[in-house]
Design a protein around this motif. Sequence first.
Motif, mmCIF file in Angstrom:
data_model
loop_
_atom_site.group_PDB
_atom_site.id
_atom_site.type_symbol
_atom_site.label_atom_id
_atom_site.label_comp_id
_atom_site.label_asym_id
_atom_site.label_seq_id
_atom_site.Cartn_x
_atom_site.Cartn_y
_atom_site.Cartn_z
ATOM 1 N N LEU A 68 -14.054 35.917 14.593
ATOM 2 C CA LEU A 68 -14.872 36.917 14.002
ATOM 3 C C LEU A 68 -14.185 37.532 12.670
ATOM 4 O O LEU A 68 -14.935 38.113 11.952
ATOM 5 N N THR A 69 -13.000 37.734 12.866
ATOM 6 C CA THR A 69 -12.132 38.771 12.042
ATOM 7 C C THR A 69 -11.240 38.032 10.881
ATOM 8 O O THR A 69 -11.342 38.526 10.023
ATOM 9 N N LEU A 70 -10.370 37.153 11.476
ATOM 10 C CA LEU A 70 -9.661 36.308 10.566
ATOM 11 C C LEU A 70 -9.945 36.140 9.330
ATOM 12 O O LEU A 70 -9.351 36.156 8.138
ATOM 13 N N TRP B 183 -18.977 46.338 10.135
ATOM 14 C CA TRP B 183 -19.985 46.819 10.886
ATOM 15 C C TRP B 183 -21.267 45.978 10.713
ATOM 16 O O TRP B 183 -22.141 45.592 11.658
ATOM 17 N N VAL B 184 -21.476 45.600 9.564
ATOM 18 C CA VAL B 184 -22.760 45.243 9.094
ATOM 19 C C VAL B 184 -22.723 43.593 8.855
ATOM 20 O O VAL B 184 -23.841 43.061 8.563
ATOM 21 N N GLN B 185 -21.545 42.963 9.394
ATOM 22 C CA GLN B 185 -21.412 41.594 9.264
ATOM 23 C C GLN B 185 -22.827 40.892 10.260
ATOM 24 O O GLN B 185 -23.048 41.132 11.078
ATOM 25 N N TYR B 186 -23.295 39.887 9.577
ATOM 26 C CA TYR B 186 -24.619 39.283 10.342
ATOM 27 C C TYR B 186 -24.342 37.686 10.345
ATOM 28 O O TYR B 186 -24.498 36.757 11.146
ATOM 29 N N LEU B 187 -24.027 37.180 8.865
ATOM 30 C CA LEU B 187 -24.167 35.685 8.896
ATOM 31 C C LEU B 187 -22.785 34.959 9.246
ATOM 32 O O LEU B 187 -22.896 33.828 9.989
ATOM 33 N N TRP B 188 -21.697 35.612 9.205
ATOM 34 C CA TRP B 188 -20.603 34.976 9.735
ATOM 35 C C TRP B 188 -20.798 34.831 11.307
ATOM 36 O O TRP B 188 -20.494 33.940 12.071
ATOM 37 N N PRO B 189 -20.830 36.163 11.867
ATOM 38 C CA PRO B 189 -20.820 35.914 13.295
ATOM 39 C C PRO B 189 -22.010 35.399 13.837
ATOM 40 O O PRO B 189 -22.147 34.608 15.063
ATOM 41 N N THR C 153 -20.917 32.265 16.693
ATOM 42 C CA THR C 153 -20.934 32.849 18.076
ATOM 43 C C THR C 153 -22.203 31.985 18.696
ATOM 44 O O THR C 153 -23.263 32.268 18.138
ATOM 45 N N THR C 154 -21.854 31.478 19.856
ATOM 46 C CA THR C 154 -23.017 31.174 20.906
ATOM 47 C C THR C 154 -22.939 31.917 22.206
ATOM 48 O O THR C 154 -23.805 31.685 22.968
ATOM 49 N N ASN C 155 -21.888 32.622 22.246
ATOM 50 C CA ASN C 155 -21.439 33.376 23.730
ATOM 51 C C ASN C 155 -22.060 34.776 23.502
ATOM 52 O O ASN C 155 -21.732 35.270 22.529
ATOM 53 N N GLU C 156 -22.910 35.260 24.230
ATOM 54 C CA GLU C 156 -23.537 36.531 24.416
ATOM 55 C C GLU C 156 -22.313 37.617 24.395
ATOM 56 O O GLU C 156 -22.576 38.625 23.730
ATOM 57 N N LYS C 157 -21.179 37.258 24.988
ATOM 58 C CA LYS C 157 -20.043 38.371 25.015
ATOM 59 C C LYS C 157 -19.681 38.440 23.496
ATOM 60 O O LYS C 157 -19.030 39.687 23.268
ATOM 61 N N PHE C 158 -19.819 37.814 22.309
ATOM 62 C CA PHE C 158 -19.377 37.968 21.153
ATOM 63 C C PHE C 158 -20.569 38.392 20.018
ATOM 64 O O PHE C 158 -20.315 38.045 18.870
#
Length: 282
Positions: A149-151, A213-219, A223-228
């Motif tokens: 998510l971050t790198l 904070w406002v990232q949407y497309l990349w996450p 991500t398919t796991n609700e944890k992320f």
Amino acid sequence: MVEKRPLLTVLSHLVLILGVLAVAFPVYLAFVASSHPQSTFLSGVTPLLPGDQLLNNYGQVLSGGTAVQGMPPLAKMLQTTVIVALLITVGKVLISFLSAFAIVYFRFRFRALAFWTIFITLMLPVEVRIIPTFEVVASLGLLNSYAGLTLPLIASATATFLFRQFFLTVPDELAEAARVDGAGPMRFMKDILLPLSRTNIAALCVIMFIFGWVQYLWPLLITTNEKFYTIVMGIKRLLDIADGEPQWNIVMAGVMLAMLPPVLVVIFMQRLFVKGLVETEK
């Protein structure tokens, strides 16, 4: 000399008030909507005064109650988004600071080429390079992880450029004096450049935190796991209700919660943020 004209003063204040109302009124409507039961919106009319379901609605959206139709708790999404935003902020500021320091204070071949190579990446946002970036992240096994998510988002040509421009305004005498006193490059950076860059770092931290904070497309992509899941993804999922109308009171409660951390960051860092943007004397 600026002339004081009462008419112009009144007009300028009127324009400012209208601007504040234009920005604040939608936020107020969202807050009001988050305090009413779902039945209030069946008529299609949004009330203008707060209701009596404020705590109930916020409790449901934070805990992922039955009214949210199986939605994961937004409290977990808020926690994940805070972690992601902080990692992106720290990573961007740290890498940009070090890269600008190397470009300005070290003499090496192709230094100018290195800077301009970094600078032209401003023309390549995440959306343009998203497919090869996803391929790399997937190949490294970083899907559904904080690293994934971050790198890919922590390098910042903008922050590198801003730090470089600031470092160029620092008098060369400071570097020479540090060298005479026996201070090495890292000591010079830690004891002189870092304190001088405090306001610039604060301004960039605010900007980069909101960016993360406002990232949407990349996450959404990795991500398919609700944890992320992030908070912006959570708001979208609140709107996607199969065979039914969105529960606008719950949706607006989620919107208000998502807006709160960035607003608090701007409020508490307002002085340093403004100073870092407008300060000219170093």
